[in-house]
Motif scaffolding. Structure first.
Motif, mmCIF file in Angstrom:
data_model
loop_
_atom_site.group_PDB
_atom_site.id
_atom_site.type_symbol
_atom_site.label_atom_id
_atom_site.label_comp_id
_atom_site.label_asym_id
_atom_site.label_seq_id
_atom_site.Cartn_x
_atom_site.Cartn_y
_atom_site.Cartn_z
ATOM 1 N N ASN A 1 0.866 -1.179 0.000
ATOM 2 C CA ASN A 1 0.000 0.000 0.000
ATOM 3 C C ASN A 1 0.901 1.227 0.000
ATOM 4 O OD1 ASN A 1 0.450 -0.965 2.974
ATOM 5 N ND2 ASN A 1 -0.043 1.221 3.161
ATOM 6 N N CYS A 2 0.335 2.405 0.088
ATOM 7 C CA CYS A 2 1.123 3.609 0.374
ATOM 8 C C CYS A 2 0.418 4.343 1.510
ATOM 9 C CB CYS A 2 1.292 4.484 -0.856
ATOM 10 S SG CYS A 2 -0.211 5.286 -1.429
ATOM 11 N N TRP A 3 1.119 5.263 2.142
ATOM 12 C CA TRP A 3 0.599 5.945 3.330
ATOM 13 C C TRP A 3 0.399 7.432 3.060
ATOM 14 C CZ3 TRP A 3 -0.921 2.397 6.554
ATOM 15 C CH2 TRP A 3 -0.175 1.244 6.786
ATOM 16 N N VAL A 4 -0.632 7.996 3.685
ATOM 17 C CA VAL A 4 -0.854 9.439 3.687
ATOM 18 C C VAL A 4 -1.223 9.855 5.110
ATOM 19 C CG1 VAL A 4 -1.591 9.556 1.281
ATOM 20 C CG2 VAL A 4 -3.299 9.203 3.077
ATOM 21 N N LEU A 5 -0.995 11.118 5.433
ATOM 22 C CA LEU A 5 -1.375 11.661 6.732
ATOM 23 C C LEU A 5 -2.795 12.200 6.642
ATOM 24 C CD1 LEU A 5 -0.438 12.448 9.636
ATOM 25 C CD2 LEU A 5 0.232 14.667 8.675
ATOM 26 N N PRO A 6 -3.741 11.651 7.386
ATOM 27 C CA PRO A 6 -5.143 12.067 7.230
ATOM 28 C C PRO A 6 -5.345 13.580 7.320
ATOM 29 C CG PRO A 6 -5.021 10.114 8.594
ATOM 30 C CD PRO A 6 -3.604 10.550 8.360
ATOM 31 N N ASP A 7 -4.712 14.221 8.293
ATOM 32 C CA ASP A 7 -4.880 15.664 8.458
ATOM 33 C C ASP A 7 -3.883 16.469 7.639
ATOM 34 O OD1 ASP A 7 -6.994 15.462 10.298
ATOM 35 O OD2 ASP A 7 -5.582 15.052 11.924
ATOM 36 N N GLY A 8 -3.043 15.790 6.889
ATOM 37 C CA GLY A 8 -2.017 16.486 6.117
ATOM 38 C C GLY A 8 -2.606 17.302 4.972
ATOM 39 N N LYS A 9 -1.924 18.400 4.652
ATOM 40 C CA LYS A 9 -2.351 19.247 3.538
ATOM 41 C C LYS A 9 -1.529 18.894 2.299
ATOM 42 C CE LYS A 9 -3.851 23.122 6.424
ATOM 43 N NZ LYS A 9 -3.688 24.571 6.715
ATOM 44 N N TYR A 10 -2.227 18.573 1.226
ATOM 45 C CA TYR A 10 -1.584 18.178 -0.027
ATOM 46 C C TYR A 10 -2.143 19.037 -1.162
ATOM 47 C CZ TYR A 10 -0.318 13.930 2.586
ATOM 48 O OH TYR A 10 0.192 13.039 3.501
ATOM 49 N N GLY A 11 -1.552 18.856 -2.318
ATOM 50 C CA GLY A 11 -2.059 19.524 -3.507
ATOM 51 C C GLY A 11 -1.697 18.731 -4.737
ATOM 52 N N ALA A 12 -2.443 18.967 -5.835
ATOM 53 C CA ALA A 12 -2.124 18.357 -7.126
ATOM 54 C C ALA A 12 -1.383 19.407 -7.948
ATOM 55 C CB ALA A 12 -3.389 17.909 -7.827
ATOM 56 N N PHE A 13 -0.089 19.198 -8.184
ATOM 57 C CA PHE A 13 0.769 20.196 -8.800
ATOM 58 C C PHE A 13 1.190 19.767 -10.197
ATOM 59 C CE2 PHE A 13 1.131 20.834 -4.262
ATOM 60 C CZ PHE A 13 1.120 22.216 -4.114
ATOM 61 N N GLU A 14 1.155 20.721 -11.111
ATOM 62 C CA GLU A 14 1.585 20.452 -12.486
ATOM 63 C C GLU A 14 3.098 20.328 -12.541
ATOM 64 O OE1 GLU A 14 -1.110 22.350 -15.827
ATOM 65 O OE2 GLU A 14 -0.500 23.893 -14.377
ATOM 66 N N ILE A 15 3.567 19.211 -13.060
ATOM 67 C CA ILE A 15 5.000 19.006 -13.237
ATOM 68 C C ILE A 15 5.400 19.406 -14.664
ATOM 69 C CG2 ILE A 15 6.856 17.296 -13.215
ATOM 70 C CD1 ILE A 15 5.658 18.035 -10.464
ATOM 71 N N ASN A 16 4.568 19.053 -15.617
ATOM 72 C CA ASN A 16 4.765 19.473 -17.007
ATOM 73 C C ASN A 16 3.379 19.519 -17.660
ATOM 74 O OD1 ASN A 16 4.184 16.701 -17.694
ATOM 75 N ND2 ASN A 16 6.335 16.222 -17.237
ATOM 76 N N ASP A 17 3.332 19.514 -18.974
ATOM 77 C CA ASP A 17 2.038 19.656 -19.649
ATOM 78 C C ASP A 17 1.132 18.445 -19.463
ATOM 79 O OD1 ASP A 17 2.673 22.150 -20.524
ATOM 80 O OD2 ASP A 17 3.511 21.466 -22.441
ATOM 81 N N THR A 18 1.693 17.294 -19.111
ATOM 82 C CA THR A 18 0.863 16.082 -19.037
ATOM 83 C C THR A 18 0.816 15.440 -17.659
ATOM 84 O OG1 THR A 18 2.735 14.686 -19.692
ATOM 85 C CG2 THR A 18 1.309 15.552 -21.469
ATOM 86 N N GLU A 19 1.824 15.694 -16.811
ATOM 87 C CA GLU A 19 1.916 14.981 -15.535
ATOM 88 C C GLU A 19 1.573 15.888 -14.355
ATOM 89 O OE1 GLU A 19 5.128 11.443 -16.327
ATOM 90 O OE2 GLU A 19 5.883 13.321 -15.501
ATOM 91 N N VAL A 20 0.855 15.271 -13.411
ATOM 92 C CA VAL A 20 0.477 15.955 -12.176
ATOM 93 C C VAL A 20 0.935 15.093 -10.998
ATOM 94 C CG1 VAL A 20 -1.446 16.761 -10.748
ATOM 95 C CG2 VAL A 20 -1.506 17.088 -13.236
ATOM 96 N N PHE A 21 1.615 15.736 -10.029
ATOM 97 C CA PHE A 21 2.059 15.032 -8.820
ATOM 98 C C PHE A 21 1.209 15.489 -7.638
ATOM 99 C CE2 PHE A 21 6.821 13.959 -9.726
ATOM 100 C CZ PHE A 21 6.416 13.148 -10.786
ATOM 101 N N ILE A 22 0.767 14.537 -6.831
ATOM 102 C CA ILE A 22 0.100 14.853 -5.571
ATOM 103 C C ILE A 22 1.131 14.713 -4.448
ATOM 104 C CG2 ILE A 22 -1.690 14.162 -3.940
ATOM 105 C CD1 ILE A 22 -3.384 13.252 -6.304
ATOM 106 N N LEU A 23 1.356 15.810 -3.742
ATOM 107 C CA LEU A 23 2.366 15.859 -2.686
ATOM 108 C C LEU A 23 2.173 17.138 -1.880
ATOM 109 C CD1 LEU A 23 5.795 16.645 -4.436
ATOM 110 C CD2 LEU A 23 3.588 17.196 -5.364
ATOM 111 N N THR A 24 3.039 17.411 -0.921
ATOM 112 C CA THR A 24 2.907 18.623 -0.113
ATOM 113 C C THR A 24 3.407 19.836 -0.891
ATOM 114 O OG1 THR A 24 5.105 18.332 0.855
ATOM 115 C CG2 THR A 24 3.237 17.348 2.036
ATOM 116 N N GLU A 25 2.933 21.002 -0.483
ATOM 117 C CA GLU A 25 3.355 22.243 -1.152
ATOM 118 C C GLU A 25 4.848 22.474 -0.988
ATOM 119 O OE1 GLU A 25 2.148 26.990 -1.350
ATOM 120 O OE2 GLU A 25 1.433 25.753 0.305
ATOM 121 N N ARG A 26 5.346 22.116 0.175
ATOM 122 C CA ARG A 26 6.780 22.288 0.430
ATOM 123 C C ARG A 26 7.618 21.474 -0.553
ATOM 124 N NH1 ARG A 26 9.642 18.735 2.652
ATOM 125 N NH2 ARG A 26 11.751 19.137 3.448
ATOM 126 N N ALA A 27 7.223 20.226 -0.779
ATOM 127 C CA ALA A 27 7.946 19.379 -1.734
ATOM 128 C C ALA A 27 7.784 19.910 -3.152
ATOM 129 C CB ALA A 27 7.430 17.940 -1.636
#
Length: 822
Positions: A83-109
């Protein structure tokens, strides 16, 4: 730097470096408010593809390639993902990496990635939708290398969002945290229900063995958790211990049991697996600071991929020369040497350029400036010839003897590097040779004093650059590193008010009291502690000392004349000699606190002891004058104003004490020092025994009357010294052995192997007999007699106190005493 460039020790490349987005440039150690020495930490981001359909909140991402971006240091374990883990109360976002790919991760990362050329808009993360960990729980993903075709995002409560990406891979076969978190979810239906976790996301997934570790097997995390009796994912300390056991052994001794590298050691397979994941587009390289770094402008730093100039520190041959230089340097403390050795062990290529700010332009690439810590690492060499260029003006504003344009590379090569005479130079040869003569006179420098925080960069750079540019005859000979300063045992801070400038301290305490307190604040690389009470006490002590000298000089005619002749004279003269020799060594070692102790405090203690020990004969005039002369010279570096006043106004000496030179002294008589310590310690011991005997004599017996009537005056003291090992009847003294051994053990701890000498370096009876008058005065006795404990008449002379004598039997170097009415 031009010289290093010509030697091939400076290169330009795209590298990861600590960077301040607010300042728009690399953030070197000197530019940091916190995080000095922190380097980029490199991870592998595993691209876990989110399987459509997306939940409603992520509908805006339909048609995009969306990935949960999990940062890992262990890409070789991806075969075992459940599986993979996430922090339930953690704040994340879907960020554009390029024209086709989106990464879900923290704003800091995402911000770190944006400065690593991994954002659709350079250096600016673009968030398409803000999410929380709750929004991600239950997402189905396809993860590279996983034997499970589909795995799910599940809640973990211990994830830190200031480390990595906030998305964590789960490999319960080899990660104790993962094993316990998955166990908790499987074993606790209520826990699953709390976070909306469906059974099918958890229960079907079992441990996937991937690595075999000696003694731990192929389910190492499970075994170590059982061995340590870990019951929950919240037992952080036990889990930290478990990780240490598994991760180290797994990397050094583990064998891959799955995948194309099965049968190979983990440390061999790891880089191969990582490279393949990156080359096939299933992973990317990601870096962030090892720890939080704040710039002096208050900006949290990131890791950026920048085009910079680097000095190739760590190059094997160059490093070898630097280690040779270090081995021959005087560093004044083991801590400092260990600091340099550690830095030479890890220091590698260092970014030596910056985009803007104060500094010198890089000569061959003026787009960049020289980074501050890399600049001026051999500036000491410039000082040797600066007066030729600046004509005595530190800012170079007066008419120069030479102008900067004349100082070509060939001239510097000639001056500092043993190069040929620069025939093309229009500087007169006489001036050139005079400059070279100045450099050769002052170089190599014997000492550079600097802060301990510069060991890990600037000072180590200095060693490297000297060894690269100059001959061995000109390599540095010594660094003396100091710590920071505290105020009243707390960190100096303007915000808390615990702060003083040097001027404020001088106005409050005076210059000399401030200097004395700074010397007293501490030696070595530990942080020094300036204490207000010490400064105030220094004022009183110096004032009191002046008053004592004025009193002595006014009554000089009452002092005993002639050469020093008594035992106490010899002891005091010896203490002065010791102070001179010890203080000289402490100054040479830059141990100022110790110099203050030996040259002022210990010397004053010796003077006070001398005053009390002289008796009716009084102090010797020549010795008192010598004491005042020596103490004034020894304290001059700390208290120059005080010393000059005493020298000129009280002692009526010509000239200045600062020019008077170091006092001469005979070699210390260590035998005499030990004998006097024995005497003083014995007097202290006898005073305790006397008080105990007087108090004991006043205790009432069962009938309420005193046992004896021991008067407090007109007493006779019988002092007994031991002759263990010499008595004809050894059994009589055999019981003294254990107390004596305990005594010698304690003494050995204090003074070392010297305590184990078979004989004392002086005769106890002689020392005691010579000082009978002193003992009588100190204890208030009418008569004192020194006896051997094995004397046949000892117990007879002790009379009714014979049993008390036996209770307090003496040992070598540790006499005893009883007291009788005279």
């Amino acid at each position: 730097m031009r010289k290093l460039k010509s030697m091939g020790k400076i290169v330009k490349d795209m590298r990861y470096t600590i960077y301040s987005p607010l300042d728009g440039q690399p953030c070197a150690d000197h530019d940091r408010a916190t995080g000095e020495g922190v380097q980029p930490q490199e991870y592998t981001i595993i691209k876990m593809e989110v399987v459509p359909p997306f939940p409603a909140k992520m509908g805006v991402l339909e048609g995009r390639n969306v990935f949960l971006a999990a940062a890992t240091l262990r890409p070789e374990t991806m075969y075992g993902q459940t599986n993979c883990w996430v922090l339930p109360d953690g704040k994340y976002g879907a960020f554009e990496i390029n024209d086709t790919e989106v990464f879900i991760l923290t704003e800091r990362a995402a911000l770190n990635l944006a400065y690593q050329k991994l954002s659709r808009v350079p250096e600016k993360p673009t968030c398409l939708v803000e999410l929380t960990g709750y929004d991600l729980i239950g997402l189905a993903v396809r993860s590279p290398l996983s034997f499970n075709e589909i795995i799910y995002a599940l809640p973990m409560l211990t994830i830190l969002t200031d480390k990595g990406t906030g998305i964590v891979t789960s490999v319960p076969s080899d990660a104790p945290d993962d094993y316990m978190a998955l166990n908790d979810l499987k074993a606790k239906p209520a826990f699953r229900a709390k976070f909306g976790v469906k059974d099918e996301w958890v229960l079907p997934f079992e441990i996937v063995p991937i690595i075999d570790i000696p003694e731990f097997g192929d389910r190492a995390a499970e075994k170590v958790c059982l061995d340590l009796k870990i019951k929950s994912q919240n037992e952080k300390d036990k889990l930290a211990e478990a990780k240490k056991l598994v991760y180290l052994r797994g990397f050094t001794e583990g064998i891959m049991t799955v995948g194309e590298y099965a049968g190979r050691k983990v440390q061999e397979a790891k880089p191969l697996i990582r490279t393949k994941l990156i080359e096939t587009g299933q992973a990317i390289i990601y870096s962030e600071p090892e720890k939080k770094v704040m710039s002096r402008s208050g900006d949290e730093c990131v890791v950026a991929l920048t085009d910079q100039w680097y000095i190739t520190y760590g190059e094997p041959e160059w490093k070898k020369l630097s280690e040779e230089c270090l081995s021959n340097m005087n560093l004044y403390s083991d801590e400092t040497r260990h600091g340099f050795e550690h830095t030479l062990g890890w220091l590698n290529q260092w970014a030596c350029s910056r985009s803007f700010g104060l500094g010198t332009r890089i000569p061959w690439d003026e787009e960049f400036l020289v980074e501050s810590l890399s600049d001026s690492t051999i500036y000491m060499a410039y000082y040797t010839v600066a007066h030729f260029l600046q004509n005595g003006d530190m800012y170079g504003k007066s008419a120069d003897l030479l102008n900067p344009a004349q100082m070509t590379d060939e001239v510097w090569e000639f001056l500092f590097c043993g190069g040929p005479h620069p025939k093309s130079s229009d500087i007169p040869s006489s001036v050139l040779y005079k400059m070279k003569q100045e450099f050769e006179y002052w170089y190599p420098f014997d000492l550079r004093v600097s802060g301990k925080d510069l060991i890990q960069n600037h000072l180590t750079f200095s060693i490297y650059n000297h060894t690269a540019i100059m001959s061995k005859d000109h390599w540095p000979r010594g660094f003396r590193c100091n710590g920071h300063i505290m105020l009243n045992s707390e960190k100096m801070s303007k915000s808390t008010g615990n702060f003083r400038t040097l001027r404020q301290a001088i106005e409050e305490f005076s210059a000399d009291a401030t200097r004395l307190s700074l010397a007293d604040a501490g030696d070595g690389v530990d942080d020094a502690n300036f204490v207000f009470e010490t400064a105030n006490t220094a004022i009183l002590r110096l004032t009191k000392e002046i008053a004592w000298m004025e009193e002595i000089l006014a009554a000089e005619s009452s002092l005993r004349t002639g050469p020093p002749s008594t035992y106490t004279d010899r002891v005091f003269e010896n203490e002065i000699n010791i102070a001179v020799k010890m203080t000289e060594k402490n100054y040479q070692d830059y141990m100022f606190r110790e110099a203050l102790k030996t040259g002022f405090y210990d010397l004053q203690t010796a003077r006070d002891e001398y005053r009390f020990s002289c008796g009716s004969g009084g102090m010797n005039r020549d010795l008192v004058w010598r004491f005042m002369d020596v103490q004034t010279r020894l304290i001059t570096p700390f208290c120059p104003h005080y010393a000059e006043f005493v020298w000129r106004e009280l002692l009526k000496k010509d000239g200045f004490v600062v020019k008077a030179g170091w006092p001469t002294a005979d070699s210390p008589d260590l035998k005499l020092k030990k004998a006097n310590k024995y005497l003083q310690d014995s007097i202290v011991l006898m005073r305790k025994l006397l008080n105990k005997q007087i108090l004991g004599s006043k205790k009432p017996n069962k009938k309420g009357a005193p046992v004896t009537a021991l008067p407090e005056d007109k007493l006779k003291g019988l002092i007994f010294k031991s002759t263990v090992g010499q008595a004809a009847d050894f059994k009589r003294t055999q019981k003294l052995c254990m107390p004596f051994l305990r005594f010698k053990k304690d003494e050995a701890i204090k003074i070392g192997a010297e305590a184990m000498d078979l004989k004392l370096p002086f005769g106890e009876i002689e020392v005691l007999n010579v000082n009978l008058d002193l003992i009588k005065r100190q204890l208030g006795l009418e008569e004192v007699e020194v006896l051997s404990f094995t004397d046949p008449d000892a117990e007879a002379k002790a009379g009714s106190l014979a049993s008390l004598l036996r209770q307090n039997a003496p040992a070598p170097g540790n006499p005893t005493a009883i007291f009788l009415p005279r």
